[in-house]
Design a protein around this motif. Sequence first.
Motif, short mmCIF file in Angstrom:
data_model
loop_
_atom_site.label_atom_id
_atom_site.label_comp_id
_atom_site.label_asym_id
_atom_site.label_seq_id
_atom_site.Cartn_x
_atom_site.Cartn_y
_atom_site.Cartn_z
N ALA A 1 0.84 -1.88 -0.40
CA ALA A 1 0.05 -0.22 -0.29
C ALA A 1 1.15 1.21 -0.01
O ALA A 1 2.11 1.22 -0.10
CB ALA A 1 -0.62 0.34 1.12
N ASP A 2 0.53 2.26 -0.44
CA ASP A 2 1.20 3.66 -0.79
C ASP A 2 0.93 4.21 0.14
O ASP A 2 1.62 4.69 0.45
CB ASP A 2 0.19 4.57 -1.81
N ASP A 3 -0.02 3.91 1.68
CA ASP A 3 -0.06 4.96 2.74
C ASP A 3 -1.02 3.82 3.81
O ASP A 3 -1.36 2.85 3.67
CB ASP A 3 -0.57 5.81 2.31
N LEU A 4 -0.54 4.47 4.92
CA LEU A 4 -2.31 3.61 5.62
C LEU A 4 -3.07 3.39 5.04
O LEU A 4 -3.65 2.56 5.15
CB LEU A 4 -1.48 4.41 7.50
N ARG A 5 -3.93 4.34 4.70
CA ARG A 5 -5.26 4.65 4.56
C ARG A 5 -5.28 3.29 3.41
O ARG A 5 -6.77 2.52 3.57
CB ARG A 5 -5.71 6.30 4.07
N GLN A 6 -4.99 3.45 2.13
CA GLN A 6 -4.82 2.58 1.25
C GLN A 6 -4.69 0.97 2.08
O GLN A 6 -5.21 0.40 1.17
CB GLN A 6 -3.54 2.36 0.05
N PHE A 7 -3.96 1.38 3.02
CA PHE A 7 -3.51 -0.55 3.67
C PHE A 7 -4.38 -0.62 4.42
O PHE A 7 -5.31 -2.46 4.59
CB PHE A 7 -2.33 -0.20 4.74
N LEU A 8 -5.59 -0.02 5.11
CA LEU A 8 -6.49 -0.39 5.93
C LEU A 8 -8.01 -0.17 4.88
O LEU A 8 -8.56 -1.08 5.24
CB LEU A 8 -6.90 0.69 7.08
N GLU A 9 -7.65 0.02 3.89
CA GLU A 9 -8.72 0.00 2.91
C GLU A 9 -8.70 -1.85 1.96
O GLU A 9 -9.40 -2.42 2.16
CB GLU A 9 -8.83 0.45 1.66
N LEU A 10 -7.23 -2.19 2.09
CA LEU A 10 -7.20 -3.38 1.87
C LEU A 10 -7.85 -4.59 2.69
O LEU A 10 -7.60 -5.49 2.10
CB LEU A 10 -5.88 -4.14 1.01
N LEU A 11 -7.37 -4.20 4.28
CA LEU A 11 -7.68 -5.05 5.30
C LEU A 11 -8.97 -4.80 5.63
O LEU A 11 -10.01 -5.92 5.77
CB LEU A 11 -7.36 -4.60 6.59
N GLU A 12 -9.49 -3.58 4.15
CA GLU A 12 -11.20 -3.77 4.78
C GLU A 12 -12.51 -5.00 3.60
O GLU A 12 -12.92 -5.91 3.74
CB GLU A 12 -11.78 -2.83 4.18
#
Length: 152
Positions: A126-137
Amino acid sequence: MTDDFERRHGFPPGANEVRPADHDDRAAARLLARVAPAPADLITFYGSIGDVTWADVGNGHFVAPAADVLLRLEEYAAVDAGANQKPRGLVIGSNGGGQSYVAAPVGAVYRTRTASLDEPGLDRVADDLRQFLELLEQALTRFVANDEPGHL
């Protein structure tokens, strides 16, 4: 996700929660901001979220509490992150299958290729934490739909 988990899998669900931050979590986040190469959005996250534990989504998906990130930093130091392996990142969680998630100071999130943190070999997820959390979702959504979270 847990409503008919036991019927589908033959055993009761484990811990699956997003735990709000408490006073100790927020204090650990403030300390992390002072002593570590932590991206600002990670510190903001820890100001609201204590940890994420999805034990039953695939092998599990975990975002560790700030206090655990600090302990790992103390034990192992920061992990080389990035293409040139110069930036030092923080181990912020794991996928339950032996691979860890590493947040680089610039915000990108990486996954180790192996369980070793000595020379882990990293893949950017992920490019940032927000994208990482979206991938977790998305992993949770896929798991609820078809019992397969994909590979994050």
